[in-house]
Motif scaffolding. Structure first.
Motif, PDB file in Angstrom:
ATOM      1  N   ASN A   1     -34.021 -10.595  -3.323  1.00 46.78           N
ATOM      2  CA  ASN A   1     -33.539 -12.467  -3.529  1.00 46.78           C
ATOM      3  C   ASN A   1     -33.550 -13.668  -2.588  1.00 46.78           C
ATOM      4  O   ASN A   1     -33.509 -14.108  -2.840  1.00 46.78           O
ATOM      5  N   PHE A   2     -34.796 -12.592  -1.699  1.00 50.94           N
ATOM      6  CA  PHE A   2     -33.932 -13.489  -0.145  1.00 50.94           C
ATOM      7  C   PHE A   2     -35.177 -14.917  -0.182  1.00 50.94           C
ATOM      8  O   PHE A   2     -35.145 -15.558  -0.237  1.00 50.94           O
ATOM      9  N   PRO A   3     -36.659 -14.480  -0.756  1.00 46.69           N
ATOM     10  CA  PRO A   3     -37.055 -16.243  -1.753  1.00 46.69           C
ATOM     11  C   PRO A   3     -36.446 -17.027  -2.374  1.00 46.69           C
ATOM     12  O   PRO A   3     -36.416 -18.040  -2.408  1.00 46.69           O
ATOM     13  N   THR A   4     -36.035 -16.954  -3.310  1.00 46.54           N
ATOM     14  CA  THR A   4     -35.015 -16.709  -4.409  1.00 46.54           C
ATOM     15  C   THR A   4     -34.656 -17.975  -3.061  1.00 46.54           C
ATOM     16  O   THR A   4     -33.893 -19.455  -3.553  1.00 46.54           O
ATOM     17  N   TYR A   5     -33.172 -17.360  -2.572  1.00 45.18           N
ATOM     18  CA  TYR A   5     -32.739 -18.063  -1.941  1.00 45.18           C
ATOM     19  C   TYR A   5     -32.866 -18.962  -1.079  1.00 45.18           C
ATOM     20  O   TYR A   5     -32.190 -20.679  -0.849  1.00 45.18           O
TER      21      TYR A   5
ATOM     22  N   ALA B   1     -20.416 -27.806 -12.685  1.00 47.65           N
ATOM     23  CA  ALA B   1     -20.376 -26.487 -11.920  1.00 47.65           C
ATOM     24  C   ALA B   1     -21.390 -25.242 -12.585  1.00 47.65           C
ATOM     25  O   ALA B   1     -21.983 -24.727 -13.689  1.00 47.65           O
ATOM     26  N   ASN B   2     -21.822 -24.548 -10.995  1.00 43.80           N
ATOM     27  CA  ASN B   2     -22.719 -23.309 -11.339  1.00 43.80           C
ATOM     28  C   ASN B   2     -24.145 -24.282 -11.558  1.00 43.80           C
ATOM     29  O   ASN B   2     -25.147 -23.115 -11.711  1.00 43.80           O
TER      30      ASN B   2
ATOM     31  N   LYS C   1     -24.506 -17.160 -10.288  1.00 44.79           N
ATOM     32  CA  LYS C   1     -25.324 -16.981 -10.572  1.00 44.79           C
ATOM     33  C   LYS C   1     -25.817 -16.580  -9.191  1.00 44.79           C
ATOM     34  O   LYS C   1     -26.235 -16.984  -8.461  1.00 44.79           O
ATOM     35  N   ASP C   2     -26.384 -15.407  -9.129  1.00 46.41           N
ATOM     36  CA  ASP C   2     -27.353 -14.676  -8.481  1.00 46.41           C
ATOM     37  C   ASP C   2     -28.503 -15.806  -7.807  1.00 46.41           C
ATOM     38  O   ASP C   2     -29.128 -15.568  -6.856  1.00 46.41           O
ATOM     39  N   ALA C   3     -29.351 -16.213  -9.294  1.00 45.70           N
ATOM     40  CA  ALA C   3     -30.412 -16.988  -8.871  1.00 45.70           C
ATOM     41  C   ALA C   3     -30.028 -18.236  -8.425  1.00 45.70           C
ATOM     42  O   ALA C   3     -31.000 -19.135  -8.061  1.00 45.70           O
TER      43      ALA C   3
END
Length: 276
Positions: A67-71, A137-138, A219-221
């Motif tokens: 998920n590097f591009p999303t981060y 939050a989040n 959330k990971d995204a």
């Protein structure tokens, strides 16, 4: 005689600084070198900074199988909006403290500066409760909104604005220019070195921020690169070549913005030294 005595001292100082510089830059060089190696070559000894067998697939694997591009995108979005908002808010506040006359200005400015003594860790819990009540939050707004209000940014820009001759403001005001027009057309262009310095510092702080994304985002995204890189390192386990490739990719924006702003950054400190 004085020159002959000072020459060895200058040579010695140069050698010491050179050794210190090499020791500081060596981890970065090792990281970059490792990112182009196969995993089997990472721990070879003696250390080989120029890979024996080049592996360019590490970068492609980082971008393709994680998920590097999303981060990456999340960090860019947060950093750009944070910097833009901080520039707008801090320059307007600095203009008010540097150019406007109103009752209680000095006391208000001193009170504002006093907030720098409050450690950031102290207000993390109140911020989390506050943003939770607001439903932020989040979300990335929990990272962006607090960054708009920078005491250091106001301090930096106020000093830059005060270094501009006040007669220019008075002349523009006499000619019919309003304060918003003076701020936008006169003061900001003359304070470009300080503005670029603030851009560099604000972007670096936002890009490298770890504690706030760790607390406010789950959330990971939604994760930014600092927390996402730690998660990626855990997933990559002992594959140091992939981890170093991810770390190298994370430095590209910082290096790019520093190369763009370094001239103004140096000019800002040089002009401050001359005025002092």
């Amino acid at each position: 005689m004085k020159q002959s005595k000072s020459l060895p001292l200058r040579i010695g100082a140069t050698v010491i600084v050179a050794v210190f510089a090499v020791s500081c830059i060596f981890p970065f060089i090792w990281m970059l070198s490792t990112s182009f190696k196969y995993e089997i070559d990472v721990m070879e000894f003696p250390i080989r900074l120029i890979p024996k067998n080049w592996n360019f697939n590490n970068y492609a694997e980082v971008m393709r199988n994680s998920n590097f591009p999303t981060y990456y995108w999340n960090s860019i979005k947060v950093a750009v909006i944070s910097v833009a908002g901080q520039l707008l808010v801090t320059t307007m506040a600095a203009y008010a403290f540097a150019r406007l006359r109103f009752r209680g200005k000095e006391a208000l400015y001193a009170l504002y500066l006093a907030t720098m003594m409050v450690p950031a860790q102290v207000i993390i819990l109140p911020k989390y409760l506050y943003f939770s009540q607001l439903g932020l939050a989040n979300t990335h707004w929990a990272l962006i909104l607090p960054s708009f209000f920078s005491v250091f940014g106001v301090l930096l820009m106020r000093g830059a604005f005060q270094s501009i001759p006040f007669e220019l403001t008075e002349a523009a005001y006499i000619d019919g220019a309003s304060h918003p027009l003076i701020y936008w057309k006169l003061i900001l262009p003359l304070a470009k070195p300080a503005l670029m310095t603030l851009v560099l510092i604000a972007f670096t702080w936002s890009w490298n921020d770890y504690i706030n994304p760790l607390i406010f985002l789950s959330k990971d995204a939604m994760l930014t690169l600092t927390v996402g890189l730690q998660k990626f390192a855990d997933e990559a386990s002992n594959n140091y070549a992939l981890i170093m490739a991810g770390a190298s990719l994370s430095l590209i924006p910082i290096i790019a913005i520093f190369m763009t702003a370094q001239k103004y950054f140096i000019e800002s400190f040089a002009s401050a030294g001359i005025k002092g």
